[in-house]
Design an enzyme around this catalytic site. Structure first.
Site, PDB file in Angstrom:
ATOM      1  N   SER A   1      -1.516   4.981 -11.255  1.00 51.69           N
ATOM      2  CA  SER A   1      -0.528   4.306 -10.419  1.00 51.69           C
ATOM      3  C   SER A   1      -0.325   2.887 -10.921  1.00 51.69           C
ATOM      4  O   SER A   1      -1.291   2.188 -11.247  1.00 51.69           O
ATOM      5  CB  SER A   1      -1.007   4.262  -8.959  1.00 51.69           C
ATOM      6  OG  SER A   1      -1.109   5.560  -8.426  1.00 51.69           O
TER       7      SER A   1
ATOM      8  N   ARG B   1      -3.518  16.500  -3.455  1.00 49.76           N
ATOM      9  CA  ARG B   1      -3.924  15.196  -2.927  1.00 49.76           C
ATOM     10  C   ARG B   1      -4.460  15.344  -1.505  1.00 49.76           C
ATOM     11  O   ARG B   1      -3.699  15.447  -0.541  1.00 49.76           O
ATOM     12  CB  ARG B   1      -2.742  14.225  -2.944  1.00 49.76           C
ATOM     13  CG  ARG B   1      -3.047  12.813  -2.478  1.00 49.76           C
ATOM     14  CD  ARG B   1      -1.792  11.955  -2.609  1.00 49.76           C
ATOM     15  NE  ARG B   1      -2.012  10.549  -2.285  1.00 49.76           N
ATOM     16  CZ  ARG B   1      -1.758  10.003  -1.093  1.00 49.76           C
ATOM     17  NH1 ARG B   1      -1.267  10.741  -0.112  1.00 49.76           N
ATOM     18  NH2 ARG B   1      -1.987   8.726  -0.882  1.00 49.76           N
TER      19      ARG B   1
ATOM     20  N   LYS C   1       2.215   6.561   1.766  1.00 48.31           N
ATOM     21  CA  LYS C   1       1.209   5.769   1.051  1.00 48.31           C
ATOM     22  C   LYS C   1       1.432   4.293   1.309  1.00 48.31           C
ATOM     23  O   LYS C   1       2.559   3.808   1.245  1.00 48.31           O
ATOM     24  CB  LYS C   1       1.304   6.055  -0.461  1.00 48.31           C
ATOM     25  CG  LYS C   1       0.197   5.404  -1.274  1.00 48.31           C
ATOM     26  CD  LYS C   1       0.289   5.821  -2.728  1.00 48.31           C
ATOM     27  CE  LYS C   1      -0.830   5.227  -3.553  1.00 48.31           C
ATOM     28  NZ  LYS C   1      -0.749   5.609  -4.981  1.00 48.31           N
TER      29      LYS C   1
END
Length: 217
Positions: A116, A48, A145
């Site tokens: 997600s 990521r 996040k």
């Protein structure tokens, strides 16, 4: 070369899902953290790096993919189906504002496609669109996040799980001392970032979390 069925079977065998972003690696390289994870037996990794240009993503991602392949681990790329295909990764993880799941599935039929989700509606939409798995979170507060929904709490697992026919992961503020809360609700794959990537000893942190998952289950 693995097909989707092979990858799905390996996904179901995983326990700890480590998301590696170099900015959260406490000054170490992402590859150093990856090596520690693989030595601890982690077999599900997400690459990521949201701020790298495509060329750098491919260059770094190819090394990630090679090392994961050698260790028998699955590599998931965050956001970018094109990068996942270019480096020979095993899957892609998509957020609510990324490429639609159905489009990703059409472009990459043999890749795992994760999605997600922060509520039942998003989880069911992802499942209907062809996602391989959904992630539920953030379960607890996290600094890695920002999501508009904020913390969804472990109770969201109870809301979503009965309606799923595909596997799920959980993420968000999960550590060795609290992951029993999600495992007791049926979570078999726990996703973490800094609990491993920022730990003084990556290998030991990953091993401890894997043991905690199995102990709670």
């Amino acid at each position: 070369m693995m097909d989707l069925a092979d990858r799905q079977a390996r996904f179901l065998q995983a326990d700890l899902y480590v998301v590696i972003t170099e900015a959260f690696c406490d000054g170490r390289s992402g590859l150093d953290v990856l090596d520690g994870c693989l030595r601890a037996g982690v077999r599900l990794i997400q690459f990521r790096e949201k701020n790298l240009p495509a060329k750098a993503l491919v260059e770094k991602g190819m090394v990630f993919a090679d090392r994961c392949r050698e260790a028998g681990a699955l590599l998931i790329v965050n956001d970018r189906v094109d990068i996942a295909l270019a480096i020979g990764a095993d899957g892609v993880h998509l957020g609510q504002d990324d490429l639609p799941i159905a489009s990703a599935r059409q472009i990459a039929p043999d890749l795992l496609v994760g999605a997600s989700s922060h509520n039942l509606e998003e989880a069911l939409a992802a499942q209907s669109a062809g996602a391989t798995y959904v992630n539920i979170g953030p379960i607890f507060a996290t600094q890695t996040k920002d999501v508009p929904t904020g913390v969804v709490g472990p109770e969201m697992i109870d809301t979503i799980r009965p309606h799923l026919t595909i596997p799920f992961t959980c993420m968000g503020g999960l550590k060795a001392h609290n992951l029993n809360v999600v495992v007791e609700r049926g979570t078999r794959r726990v996703a973490v970032v800094t609990a491993v990537t920022a730990a003084p000893d990556v290998k030991e942190a990953a091993r401890t979390l894997r043991q905690a998952i199995h102990a709670a289950g």
